[in-house]
Design a protein around this motif. Structure first.
Motif, PDB file in Angstrom:
ATOM      1  N   GLN A 178     -11.944  72.785 -10.424  1.00 16.98           N
ATOM      2  CA  GLN A 178     -12.860  72.922 -11.554  1.00 16.98           C
ATOM      3  C   GLN A 178     -13.740  71.686 -11.709  1.00 16.98           C
ATOM      4  O   GLN A 178     -14.919  71.782 -12.022  1.00 16.98           O
ATOM      5  CB  GLN A 178     -12.071  73.175 -12.838  1.00 16.98           C
ATOM      6  CG  GLN A 178     -11.436  74.541 -12.891  1.00 16.98           C
ATOM      7  CD  GLN A 178     -10.472  74.680 -14.066  1.00 16.98           C
ATOM      8  OE1 GLN A 178      -9.910  73.698 -14.553  1.00 16.98           O
ATOM      9  NE2 GLN A 178     -10.260  75.913 -14.495  1.00 16.98           N
ATOM     10  N   ARG A 179     -13.167  70.515 -11.467  1.00 18.78           N
ATOM     11  CA  ARG A 179     -13.961  69.286 -11.524  1.00 18.78           C
ATOM     12  C   ARG A 179     -15.019  69.270 -10.431  1.00 18.78           C
ATOM     13  O   ARG A 179     -16.155  68.858 -10.669  1.00 18.78           O
ATOM     14  CB  ARG A 179     -13.070  68.056 -11.382  1.00 18.78           C
ATOM     15  CG  ARG A 179     -12.303  67.738 -12.623  1.00 18.78           C
ATOM     16  CD  ARG A 179     -11.474  66.487 -12.398  1.00 18.78           C
ATOM     17  NE  ARG A 179     -10.612  66.274 -13.531  1.00 18.78           N
ATOM     18  CZ  ARG A 179     -10.584  65.143 -14.223  1.00 18.78           C
ATOM     19  NH1 ARG A 179     -11.354  64.152 -13.886  1.00 18.78           N
ATOM     20  NH2 ARG A 179      -9.787  65.022 -15.245  1.00 18.78           N
ATOM     21  N   ARG A 219      -8.598  70.054  -9.981  1.00 21.08           N
ATOM     22  CA  ARG A 219      -9.492  69.398  -9.025  1.00 21.08           C
ATOM     23  C   ARG A 219     -10.648  70.319  -8.645  1.00 21.08           C
ATOM     24  O   ARG A 219     -11.796  69.893  -8.577  1.00 21.08           O
ATOM     25  CB  ARG A 219      -8.717  68.983  -7.779  1.00 21.08           C
ATOM     26  CG  ARG A 219      -9.598  68.311  -6.746  1.00 21.08           C
ATOM     27  CD  ARG A 219      -8.814  67.873  -5.557  1.00 21.08           C
ATOM     28  NE  ARG A 219      -8.053  66.700  -5.955  1.00 21.08           N
ATOM     29  CZ  ARG A 219      -7.053  66.202  -5.262  1.00 21.08           C
ATOM     30  NH1 ARG A 219      -6.659  66.787  -4.161  1.00 21.08           N
ATOM     31  NH2 ARG A 219      -6.417  65.139  -5.666  1.00 21.08           N
ATOM     32  N   VAL A 221     -17.726  63.993 -14.760  1.00 25.32           N
ATOM     33  CA  VAL A 221     -16.825  65.136 -14.573  1.00 25.32           C
ATOM     34  C   VAL A 221     -15.930  64.901 -13.361  1.00 25.32           C
ATOM     35  O   VAL A 221     -14.739  65.206 -13.385  1.00 25.32           O
ATOM     36  CB  VAL A 221     -17.631  66.444 -14.421  1.00 25.32           C
ATOM     37  CG1 VAL A 221     -16.753  67.575 -13.932  1.00 25.32           C
ATOM     38  CG2 VAL A 221     -18.254  66.822 -15.744  1.00 25.32           C
ATOM     39  N   LEU A 222     -16.488  64.344 -12.310  1.00 27.83           N
ATOM     40  CA  LEU A 222     -15.721  64.130 -11.092  1.00 27.83           C
ATOM     41  C   LEU A 222     -14.689  63.025 -11.259  1.00 27.83           C
ATOM     42  O   LEU A 222     -13.526  63.189 -10.894  1.00 27.83           O
ATOM     43  CB  LEU A 222     -16.674  63.793  -9.940  1.00 27.83           C
ATOM     44  CG  LEU A 222     -16.118  63.857  -8.542  1.00 27.83           C
ATOM     45  CD1 LEU A 222     -15.625  65.268  -8.247  1.00 27.83           C
ATOM     46  CD2 LEU A 222     -17.175  63.469  -7.540  1.00 27.83           C
ATOM     47  N   GLY A 275     -14.017  61.362 -14.278  1.00 27.67           N
ATOM     48  CA  GLY A 275     -13.402  61.375 -15.605  1.00 27.67           C
ATOM     49  C   GLY A 275     -14.233  60.520 -16.537  1.00 27.67           C
ATOM     50  O   GLY A 275     -14.526  59.373 -16.216  1.00 27.67           O
ATOM     51  N   LEU A 296     -10.718  65.106 -20.288  1.00 25.91           N
ATOM     52  CA  LEU A 296     -10.713  66.416 -19.628  1.00 25.91           C
ATOM     53  C   LEU A 296      -9.315  66.692 -19.070  1.00 25.91           C
ATOM     54  O   LEU A 296      -9.120  66.772 -17.862  1.00 25.91           O
ATOM     55  CB  LEU A 296     -11.739  66.438 -18.480  1.00 25.91           C
ATOM     56  CG  LEU A 296     -13.179  66.109 -18.842  1.00 25.91           C
ATOM     57  CD1 LEU A 296     -14.028  65.954 -17.603  1.00 25.91           C
ATOM     58  CD2 LEU A 296     -13.747  67.191 -19.738  1.00 25.91           C
ATOM     59  N   ALA A 351     -18.940  69.126 -11.175  1.00 27.13           N
ATOM     60  CA  ALA A 351     -19.735  68.031 -10.627  1.00 27.13           C
ATOM     61  C   ALA A 351     -20.862  68.566  -9.744  1.00 27.13           C
ATOM     62  O   ALA A 351     -21.982  68.051  -9.780  1.00 27.13           O
ATOM     63  CB  ALA A 351     -18.849  67.080  -9.827  1.00 27.13           C
ATOM     64  N   ASP A 378      -7.891  62.869 -16.549  1.00 30.19           N
ATOM     65  CA  ASP A 378      -8.555  62.048 -17.545  1.00 30.19           C
ATOM     66  C   ASP A 378      -8.162  62.513 -18.942  1.00 30.19           C
ATOM     67  O   ASP A 378      -7.921  63.690 -19.160  1.00 30.19           O
ATOM     68  CB  ASP A 378     -10.067  62.162 -17.352  1.00 30.19           C
ATOM     69  CG  ASP A 378     -10.807  61.131 -18.148  1.00 30.19           C
ATOM     70  OD1 ASP A 378     -11.243  61.462 -19.265  1.00 30.19           O
ATOM     71  OD2 ASP A 378     -10.929  59.997 -17.664  1.00 30.19           O
ATOM     72  N   LEU A 398      -8.498  70.249 -16.717  1.00 33.27           N
ATOM     73  CA  LEU A 398      -9.289  70.666 -15.567  1.00 33.27           C
ATOM     74  C   LEU A 398      -8.564  70.369 -14.264  1.00 33.27           C
ATOM     75  O   LEU A 398      -8.033  69.278 -14.073  1.00 33.27           O
ATOM     76  CB  LEU A 398     -10.645  69.959 -15.560  1.00 33.27           C
ATOM     77  CG  LEU A 398     -11.604  70.321 -16.681  1.00 33.27           C
ATOM     78  CD1 LEU A 398     -12.907  69.559 -16.522  1.00 33.27           C
ATOM     79  CD2 LEU A 398     -11.876  71.804 -16.708  1.00 33.27           C
TER      80      LEU A 398
END
Length: 184
Positions: free
Chosen positions: A46-47, A44, A96-97, A99, A39, A51, A36, A42
């Motif tokens: 970290q996302r 995967r 966050v997951l 974007g 973000l 989340a 995204d 970041l």
């Protein structure tokens, strides 16, 4: 000896460059989501951790608001505040997951989501800044109304499908209960 040190430093710098992931390789594999714009750095993992953290905070706020549900008339502002914070954390988890840019790009296609975000912001403003129980309750009621309309729109057939399914459920309950007396 100086030549050996120089060669070692060159070798180490080459291996560091080879191990560093390219910005496009943050999400490897076919069909993987692209990073995204909000973000970009970041990974995967970290996302997923972010989340999960926001989802846990959301669950905590919803659980705490459920404790105030029996005392809703006395603590309406605290209930609405905790419920709204839980909703905000749930939206943050999805942002966050998925974007933030992709999530909020759906605002243009979903006016209900925009109304929900406005009601959420209004509820939080009324509870935190204005300390108004009436406006907080109004914002919470608007949140519930938007969620109810969204759920009805997801049911096949819309309101007619809801009437059919609620009639079928009522008939099933009447068949189960009929002939049996319930203790009073």
């Amino acid at each position: 000896m100086a030549d050996l040190n120089r060669q070692l430093q060159e070798y180490l710098s080459q291996t560091r460059r080879a191990r560093a992931p390219a910005p496009a390789a943050v999400f490897p594999g076919p069909g993987a989501p692209e990073p995204d714009a909000c973000l970009p750095g970041l990974t995967r993992g970290q996302r997923l951790v972010g989340a999960a953290l926001f989802a846990a905070l959301s669950a905590l706020c919803f659980a705490l608001s459920a404790l105030y549900a029996p005392l809703l008339l006395l603590y309406a502002r605290k209930f609405a505040l905790l419920w709204s914070l839980g909703s905000l954390f749930a939206i943050a988890s999805a942002a966050v997951l998925r974007g933030p840019a992709k999530l909020f790009a759906g605002l243009r296609s979903s006016p209900a989501f925009a109304v929900y975000l406005c009601a959420l912001g209004g509820t939080l403003y009324a509870a935190l800044h204005l300390h108004s129980t009436a406006l907080t309750a109004l914002g919470a009621a608007l949140q519930v109304a938007v969620i109810a309309v969204s759920v009805v729109s997801l049911v096949p057939g819309g309101s007619a499908g809801m009437r059919f399914m609620s009639g079928a459920a009522a008939a099933a309950i009447k068949r189960t209960v009929s002939g049996k007396s319930l203790p009073i």
